[in-house]
Design a protein around this motif. Sequence first.
Motif, PDB file in Angstrom:
ATOM      1  N   ALA A  62       8.153   8.820  12.249  1.00 22.53           N
ATOM      2  CA  ALA A  62       8.487   7.832  11.221  1.00 22.53           C
ATOM      3  C   ALA A  62       9.307   8.407  10.074  1.00 22.53           C
ATOM      4  CB  ALA A  62       7.197   7.211  10.666  1.00 22.53           C
ATOM      5  N   SER A  63       9.400   9.732   9.966  1.00 24.50           N
ATOM      6  CA  SER A  63      10.063  10.332   8.802  1.00 24.50           C
ATOM      7  C   SER A  63      11.538   9.976   8.712  1.00 24.50           C
ATOM      8  CB  SER A  63       9.902  11.857   8.834  1.00 24.50           C
ATOM      9  OG  SER A  63      10.477  12.383  10.023  1.00 24.50           O
ATOM     10  N   GLY A  64      12.154   9.700   9.847  1.00 29.60           N
ATOM     11  CA  GLY A  64      13.565   9.341   9.819  1.00 29.60           C
ATOM     12  C   GLY A  64      13.815   7.854   9.697  1.00 29.60           C
ATOM     13  N   THR A  65      12.742   7.077   9.643  1.00 29.09           N
ATOM     14  CA  THR A  65      12.865   5.604   9.584  1.00 29.09           C
ATOM     15  C   THR A  65      12.405   5.039   8.251  1.00 29.09           C
ATOM     16  OG1 THR A  65      12.533   5.387  11.971  1.00 29.09           O
ATOM     17  CG2 THR A  65      12.093   3.444  10.632  1.00 29.09           C
ATOM     18  N   ILE A  66      11.308   5.581   7.711  1.00 27.15           N
ATOM     19  CA  ILE A  66      10.691   5.005   6.520  1.00 27.15           C
ATOM     20  C   ILE A  66      11.203   5.709   5.259  1.00 27.15           C
ATOM     21  CG2 ILE A  66       8.525   4.499   5.336  1.00 27.15           C
ATOM     22  CD1 ILE A  66       7.167   4.588   8.121  1.00 27.15           C
ATOM     23  N   ALA A  67      11.985   4.973   4.485  1.00 31.31           N
ATOM     24  CA  ALA A  67      12.461   5.515   3.212  1.00 31.31           C
ATOM     25  C   ALA A  67      11.343   5.483   2.187  1.00 31.31           C
ATOM     26  CB  ALA A  67      13.648   4.686   2.705  1.00 31.31           C
ATOM     27  N   LYS A  68      10.586   4.381   2.212  1.00 28.08           N
ATOM     28  CA  LYS A  68       9.508   4.194   1.232  1.00 28.08           C
ATOM     29  C   LYS A  68       8.563   3.128   1.761  1.00 28.08           C
ATOM     30  CE  LYS A  68      10.334   1.769  -2.490  1.00 28.08           C
ATOM     31  NZ  LYS A  68      10.859   1.342  -3.819  1.00 28.08           N
ATOM     32  N   ALA A  69       7.284   3.275   1.477  1.00 23.19           N
ATOM     33  CA  ALA A  69       6.298   2.244   1.783  1.00 23.19           C
ATOM     34  C   ALA A  69       5.475   2.027   0.530  1.00 23.19           C
ATOM     35  CB  ALA A  69       5.397   2.680   2.936  1.00 23.19           C
ATOM     36  N   MET A  70       5.365   0.769   0.110  1.00 24.53           N
ATOM     37  CA  MET A  70       4.659   0.520  -1.151  1.00 24.53           C
ATOM     38  C   MET A  70       3.914  -0.808  -1.137  1.00 24.53           C
ATOM     39  SD  MET A  70       7.616  -0.691  -3.816  1.00 24.53           S
ATOM     40  CE  MET A  70       6.367  -1.169  -4.991  1.00 24.53           C
ATOM     41  N   SER A  71       2.934  -0.904  -2.046  1.00 28.69           N
ATOM     42  CA  SER A  71       2.192  -2.140  -2.282  1.00 28.69           C
ATOM     43  C   SER A  71       1.957  -2.269  -3.778  1.00 28.69           C
ATOM     44  CB  SER A  71       0.837  -2.118  -1.559  1.00 28.69           C
ATOM     45  OG  SER A  71       1.006  -2.187  -0.169  1.00 28.69           O
ATOM     46  N   ALA A  72       2.695  -3.146  -4.407  1.00 26.52           N
ATOM     47  CA  ALA A  72       2.517  -3.384  -5.847  1.00 26.52           C
ATOM     48  C   ALA A  72       1.441  -4.438  -6.035  1.00 26.52           C
ATOM     49  CB  ALA A  72       3.841  -3.830  -6.465  1.00 26.52           C
ATOM     50  N   TYR A  73       0.173  -4.042  -5.831  1.00 30.99           N
ATOM     51  CA  TYR A  73      -0.931  -4.998  -5.832  1.00 30.99           C
ATOM     52  C   TYR A  73      -1.220  -5.559  -7.220  1.00 30.99           C
ATOM     53  CZ  TYR A  73      -2.733  -5.156  -1.101  1.00 30.99           C
ATOM     54  OH  TYR A  73      -2.895  -5.425   0.229  1.00 30.99           O
ATOM     55  N   ASP A  74      -1.194  -4.701  -8.220  1.00 33.02           N
ATOM     56  CA  ASP A  74      -1.489  -5.169  -9.577  1.00 33.02           C
ATOM     57  C   ASP A  74      -0.380  -6.123 -10.035  1.00 33.02           C
ATOM     58  OD1 ASP A  74      -3.037  -4.742 -12.215  1.00 33.02           O
ATOM     59  OD2 ASP A  74      -0.931  -4.458 -12.758  1.00 33.02           O
ATOM     60  N   LYS A  75      -0.774  -7.281 -10.564  1.00 32.46           N
ATOM     61  CA  LYS A  75       0.208  -8.308 -10.930  1.00 32.46           C
ATOM     62  C   LYS A  75       1.173  -7.826 -12.004  1.00 32.46           C
ATOM     63  CE  LYS A  75      -2.640 -12.238  -9.561  1.00 32.46           C
ATOM     64  NZ  LYS A  75      -3.345 -13.469  -9.989  1.00 32.46           N
ATOM     65  N   ASP A  76       0.650  -7.120 -13.002  1.00 29.03           N
ATOM     66  CA  ASP A  76       1.521  -6.622 -14.065  1.00 29.03           C
ATOM     67  C   ASP A  76       2.520  -5.608 -13.527  1.00 29.03           C
ATOM     68  OD1 ASP A  76       0.270  -8.205 -15.949  1.00 29.03           O
ATOM     69  OD2 ASP A  76      -1.179  -6.659 -16.520  1.00 29.03           O
ATOM     70  N   PHE A  77       2.041  -4.748 -12.642  1.00 28.08           N
ATOM     71  CA  PHE A  77       2.918  -3.744 -12.057  1.00 28.08           C
ATOM     72  C   PHE A  77       3.967  -4.407 -11.167  1.00 28.08           C
ATOM     73  CE2 PHE A  77       4.100   0.045  -9.675  1.00 28.08           C
ATOM     74  CZ  PHE A  77       4.064   1.012 -10.667  1.00 28.08           C
ATOM     75  N   SER A  78       3.528  -5.419 -10.411  1.00 20.30           N
ATOM     76  CA  SER A  78       4.444  -6.162  -9.547  1.00 20.30           C
ATOM     77  C   SER A  78       5.515  -6.867 -10.369  1.00 20.30           C
ATOM     78  CB  SER A  78       3.658  -7.188  -8.714  1.00 20.30           C
ATOM     79  OG  SER A  78       4.505  -7.905  -7.844  1.00 20.30           O
ATOM     80  N   ASP A  79       5.087  -7.484 -11.484  1.00 22.95           N
ATOM     81  CA  ASP A  79       6.041  -8.162 -12.373  1.00 22.95           C
ATOM     82  C   ASP A  79       7.039  -7.175 -12.974  1.00 22.95           C
ATOM     83  OD1 ASP A  79       4.895 -10.604 -11.898  1.00 22.95           O
ATOM     84  OD2 ASP A  79       3.694 -10.642 -13.719  1.00 22.95           O
ATOM     85  N   ALA A  80       6.559  -5.971 -13.268  1.00 26.08           N
ATOM     86  CA  ALA A  80       7.438  -4.959 -13.851  1.00 26.08           C
ATOM     87  C   ALA A  80       8.531  -4.533 -12.865  1.00 26.08           C
ATOM     88  CB  ALA A  80       6.612  -3.748 -14.279  1.00 26.08           C
ATOM     89  N   ILE A  81       8.204  -4.579 -11.573  1.00 31.41           N
ATOM     90  CA  ILE A  81       9.173  -4.175 -10.548  1.00 31.41           C
ATOM     91  C   ILE A  81      10.102  -5.330 -10.169  1.00 31.41           C
ATOM     92  CG2 ILE A  81       9.449  -3.372  -8.163  1.00 31.41           C
ATOM     93  CD1 ILE A  81       6.732  -1.993  -8.449  1.00 31.41           C
ATOM     94  N   TYR A  82       9.489  -6.487  -9.872  1.00 29.40           N
ATOM     95  CA  TYR A  82      10.268  -7.589  -9.295  1.00 29.40           C
ATOM     96  C   TYR A  82      10.558  -8.734 -10.257  1.00 29.40           C
ATOM     97  CZ  TYR A  82       8.838  -5.164  -5.041  1.00 29.40           C
ATOM     98  OH  TYR A  82       8.624  -4.206  -4.079  1.00 29.40           O
ATOM     99  N   GLY A  83      10.018  -8.662 -11.457  1.00 29.61           N
ATOM    100  CA  GLY A  83      10.234  -9.740 -12.410  1.00 29.61           C
ATOM    101  C   GLY A  83       9.132 -10.780 -12.353  1.00 29.61           C
TER     102      GLY A  83
END
Length: 487
Positions: free
Chosen positions: A53-74
């Motif tokens: 998977a090292s050559g396929t996955i650039a990043k894997a994430m879960s912005a579960y916290d609503k405030d953190f998610s809002d900070a990333i995606y608006g």
Amino acid sequence: MPITIMGDKEFENIPSINSKALRINLNENIYGTFSEIGAGQETVRNFFRAGGASGTIAKAMSAYDKDFSDAIYGVENDRRYVTEARLKKMLGHETKLIEERISREKHPNKLFFTYANTVATIDFAKKYKGHGWVGIRYQVEPGEDYNEILLHVRFHENDARHQQNTLGILGVNLIYGAYYKYDNPKKLLRYLYDHIDKDQIEIDTINFSGPRFEKVDNRLMSLQLVKNGMTEAVMFGPDGNNVLPAKILYKKNILALRGSFRPVTKVNMDMYEKSKDMFFNETKVNRENTEIIFEITLSNLRAEGEIDERDFMDRAELLCSLGQTVMISNFQEYYRVVEYFSRYSKQRMGLTMGVQNLVDVFDEKYYRHLSGGILEAFGKLFFKDLKVYLYPLKDPETGEITTSENVKVHPRMKELYKFFKYNGRVEDIEKYNPEIMDIYSREVLKMISEGQAGWEEMLPEKTTKMIKDKNLFHYKELKQKAKTEEV
């Protein structure tokens, strides 16, 4: 050479989820981000487990916290997180980061992708099963514009862990299909259910876009969802794009008209206009909060055998041109339509129908599969805040007009019919146009196919123009054929 035994049958070999993930991982050019919110890192987990998977996955994430998610995606205007708008922001944001952080000069052959989902699984009380938006934005050739597949799912399993597992499988199927089945979207659609039973998860909306899907009509993809048993009903708006039923119907007053609309006649429009006026005059109806649905059933589309996609698209073109929202359903019985609408709204609803449809509603043979028979069906149909608007029927031989006052139902159903009639659940459309009551869609279509004159007068002017200009229902070919036969 593989060994074959006498009597072996040919069958399609479906790759395992591990094999699908591994094939993508081993491709040195496919490279992207996984952003999963609400149900764990279920899709990317399959890629990690497959290896390489090292050559396929650039990043894997879960912005579960609503405030953190809002900070990333608006922040969404409606403060909701499991929405199509949220999914699109996730796809857009992560795709932009890949483009900014990975040098095209250094990696000229990379095929970038972003897979994302935003999901709510079953709640603790197990009252709401959960739903989610899933999508991928990706390239098939380096540097080309991005393609996009977005879909909405509803969970049917009663355990959150099972839902998470199913979502992970669906995600792998989507990514694999996007890269290896994009040339055949119908097959891609079916392959989304590889290793998943249809009673586990429902796909009720899907939209394709981008250079690889320029020739894809999303209304036809909607039809495939119902035809393949992936969902019981789909909807598309006047612009021809598939829309989420929950978004259209949520807490709305709903008026539905069922028909073949093959083509839309003056009678269809008279039923629509007159019942709409009556519906808006109801005290429990808010004009600004009303959705009007033109429904075509799958059984209607199959009336002459296999579904004719050209015929379906012609009907869709007409209804969309008239500014209508269209629903394709697998509901033969009216009570199932009302049950479906009731998932999303408890407000006053209306059904517009002709006399023959009402007679069929009171026919016991349609309810033999129910343990409670017709009484169970009527409990589901009329227990809701529902009213039927009845368009009269004119006898072509005697000229007699049939309304709710003199309609003939089966003798055993008379008292049941009276009960609903006297309680105001059935109301006649009285301000109908008597001059158009002899118009029937099937006769208009026959006149068009045989090159007969006069059918234009039976349709709304806009409908007539569209049939001629866009060659709907093979108008130009049939017209030419009629001329040839005359010669």
